[in-house]
Design an enzyme around this catalytic site. Structure first.
Site, mmCIF file in Angstrom:
data_model
loop_
_atom_site.group_PDB
_atom_site.id
_atom_site.type_symbol
_atom_site.label_atom_id
_atom_site.label_comp_id
_atom_site.label_asym_id
_atom_site.label_seq_id
_atom_site.Cartn_x
_atom_site.Cartn_y
_atom_site.Cartn_z
ATOM 1 N N ASP A 1 0.852 -1.184 0.000
ATOM 2 C CA ASP A 1 0.000 0.000 0.000
ATOM 3 C C ASP A 1 0.892 1.240 0.000
ATOM 4 O O ASP A 1 2.095 1.147 0.232
ATOM 5 C CB ASP A 1 -0.951 0.002 1.199
ATOM 6 C CG ASP A 1 -0.205 0.020 2.528
ATOM 7 O OD1 ASP A 1 0.962 -0.382 2.558
ATOM 8 O OD2 ASP A 1 -0.802 0.434 3.542
ATOM 9 N N LYS A 2 0.316 2.382 -0.273
ATOM 10 C CA LYS A 2 1.110 3.608 -0.416
ATOM 11 C C LYS A 2 1.201 4.401 0.875
ATOM 12 O O LYS A 2 2.282 4.582 1.431
ATOM 13 C CB LYS A 2 0.510 4.493 -1.523
ATOM 14 C CG LYS A 2 1.295 5.784 -1.758
ATOM 15 C CD LYS A 2 0.667 6.623 -2.844
ATOM 16 C CE LYS A 2 -0.617 7.314 -2.374
ATOM 17 N NZ LYS A 2 -0.329 8.416 -1.409
#
Length: 624
Positions: free
Chosen positions: A12-13
């Site tokens: 995920d970012k």
């Protein structure tokens, strides 16, 4: 084991690749017609969730509001109070707040721009309220806002859209929402993210970014952290009806943006089940739990929710990707230690069985059973330092190829046995080896000949570990000093002393045994390297050190990145699990009944009748 075998990491970012320390750039706030920047910020503040103080978006909004004098003045004069809230849902990607003020009640929506403009964008969702903002039917109006949104996203800003309905939308038949504006939020990458991704790439682990943010934001973040910019919208997963084309898109993509929880899970399941790749997934929220449980290596990042932690195999206590890289390095070293011990243990046991059996069948020379037990005991105790041995982390993912381990063990056992037979029946007949006679089937061998064979077994099985443990030539991988001392102590003060003073083996014969074994050890080690290449078990390059790469090593260009990705994906293709290893289950069945046909239920922990107990299934996503 699964981390050592991991080839692709889906990350995920926010909070993993980036700092999650968001800040609103007030000068870049876009305010629609009839609204000011202060009003946009005020409505964003009014729709913030007061119970989620750790939420990076709401925290940034509150901080920006507290620093804006005009927004606070409007708030003070309007007697605003939040009376209700429909919280964020990863499927609807928006928050709806109900606010009372001097002129009545208004409804404020905050979230993904596309979903604020038209809640049916990207497909119908299950949100309680559905709408299109006033003017959404005007193509030029929508195009202009999308252009502004893309411009902000291309600059690296995460954009949050705000809309307002001047009544309680829950009670209105056809609520009218007006678009207020866009909030540009900056979430900078972590300082070590780019270097860590480069290190993971060097370890032949591809990183795919999966984020709920806009595609433009995802591409800009990918560019900043050294990932490819082949980022697809999550909608392309949901709407692509060609299954093979969709699977190839997932394989080739550098990441996905504007995704739903189901998209994350589908990416992981496709990589795991269709391509046979050992896949990792990072996450921190409830919406990440399905993907975390589907991945072979589910990783709950620092600060993750309890739901994410329960679904994960690994829980990080430090932020960022760097702890994952450290886990990869250490797990590959542990894998190397386990592999070397398994191969050694099988090979040494086979060697002892084959040599002792052949001596009995050929010459009737049997070793005293007590000393066979002592031999096995020495062999086990002296190998304890293998657990603390120096081991190299290879640049290739390590897969538990069972047949390779067995074949390599048999190789060592057969060559050691053949060399021993040549030594005993060929060189052993030389006059320079005194008092050595294996006898015949009609008589047992002499005591010193029995000691000769016993000492040879001690030496050959002990020094074998130095060849087995090394992925390539033995001199290219130095063992730990504890292992060296343990082996030397076993073959010297213990093995040689017993052979000399109990079996009365002449000192010259002991010297011949040492000379033969060490010469043969070198020869066999060279043969081993060629044999491992023949069965596809070559060592490959080794990762030097524990730290991530230096910044000077991250310099690259488009051509080099494409070439490196192609080479990395070739390694992935060579690291595919067999179809029967991608999904596996373990069934636990009772072996004995308890009193009155009852026994402990291993599923629920309660005592239950045998007939009512279901087998315990272990999903393929579970880590080892």
């Amino acid at each position: 084991q699964d981390i050592a075998s991991m080839s692709i990491l889906c990350s995920d970012k926010t909070g993993t690749l980036t700092t999650a320390k968001m800040s609103i750039i007030k000068e870049r706030i876009y305010a629609a017609e009839d609204f000011t920047q202060a009003e946009v910020l005020l409505h964003a503040y009014l729709s913030a969730n007061p119970d989620k103080k750790d939420d990076p978006i709401d925290r940034a909004i509150v901080q920006a509001f507290n620093e804006d004098t005009k927004a606070k003045e409007i708030f003070a004069t309007g007697n605003y109070k939040q009376t209700g809230l429909i919280g964020f849902n990863p499927n609807v990607k928006r928050v709806v707040a109900f606010v009372s003020y001097d002129q009545g009640i208004k409804t404020i929506a905050k979230g993904l721009p596309a979903k604020i403009m038209d809640t049916s964008a990207g497909g119908e969702d299950d949100g309680e309220l559905q709408w299109k903002v006033d003017g959404a039917e005007n193509e030029d109006y929508v195009t202009n806002i999308e252009k502004i949104d893309r411009s902000l996203s291309s600059s690296g800003y995460k954009t949050i859209a705000i809309a307002v309905c001047e009544e309680d939308a829950r009670n209105a038949k056809k609520p009218v929402f007006r678009f207020i504006g866009l909030l540009p939020m900056l979430d900078p990458p972590r300082e070590d993210t780019k270097l860590t991704i480069k290190s993971l790439h060097d370890a032949n682990i591809s990183v795919k970014m999966i984020t709920g943010d806009h595609v433009s934001v995802g591409k800009e973040t990918a560019r900043l952290v050294g990932l490819g910019v082949n980022i697809h919208p999550g909608e392309s997963i949901r709407t692509n009806m060609n299954e093979m084309a969709k699977k190839e898109m997932i394989w080739e993509a550098d990441g996905f943006a504007a995704v739903l929880p189901s998209d994350k899970r589908e990416v992981v399941m496709t990589l795991r089940d269709h391509f046979g790749i050992v896949t990792g997934m990072t996450g921190d929220g409830v919406n990440d739990a399905p993907a975390l449980s589907a991945a072979q290596v589910g990783i709950a990042v620092e600060g993750a929710t309890d739901a994410a932690k329960n679904a994960a195999d690994l829980i990080l206590t430090e932020p960022g990707l760097s702890p994952i890289y450290g886990a990869v390095i250490e797990s590959r070293r542990i894998f190397a230690r386990i592999k070397s011990y398994v191969v050694y243990r099988i090979a040494a046991s086979l060697t002892m069985v084959l040599e002792l059996s052949l001596l009995i069948f050929i010459s009737g020379c049997a070793i005293n059973p007590l000393f066979v037990i002592i031999l096995a005991l020495l062999n086990d105790v002296s190998m304890i330092p293998v657990a603390y041995d120096r081991a190299d982390a290879t640049k290739k993912p390590q897969l538990p190829r069972t047949w390779n381990l067995i074949i390599l063990s048999i190789f060592f056992a057969l060559f050691h046995t053949a060399a021993a037979m040549v030594f005993f029946y060929g060189i052993g007949s030389n006059q320079r080896i005194n008092n050595f006679d294996l006898g015949s089937l009609s008589q047992t061998c002499l005591l010193d000949s029995e000691g000769f064979v016993w000492l040879h077994l001690v030496l050959s099985t002990e020094i074998m570990i130095f060849s087995v443990r090394s992925p390539s030539f033995f001199f290219q991988s130095m063992p730990s000093y504890l292992l060296v001392l343990s082996v030397l102590f076993t073959i010297g003060p213990i093995g040689s002393v017993i052979a000399r003073y109990y079996y009365n083996v002449p000192g010259a014969n002991i010297g011949w045994i040492w000379l033969f074994n060490f010469v043969y050890f070198v020869i066999l080690d060279f043969i081993k390297v060629g044999f491992k290449a023949m069965i596809g078990d070559t060592a490959g390059e080794v990762i030097k050190g524990d730290g991530i790469v230096d910044e000077k090593d991250t310099e690259t260009n488009d051509v080099k990145e494409v070439l490196e990705k192609k080479m990395r994906y070739q390694v992935h293709s060579d690291s595919v699990l067999a179809p029967d290893e991608r999904n596996h289950s373990i069934i636990m069945t009772p072996k004995r009944k308890w009193c009155c046909n009852w026994h402990p239920n291993t599923v629920s922990g309660f005592v239950a009748p045998i007939n009512s107990v279901l087998p315990l299934q272990k999903p393929a996503s579970s880590g080892v």
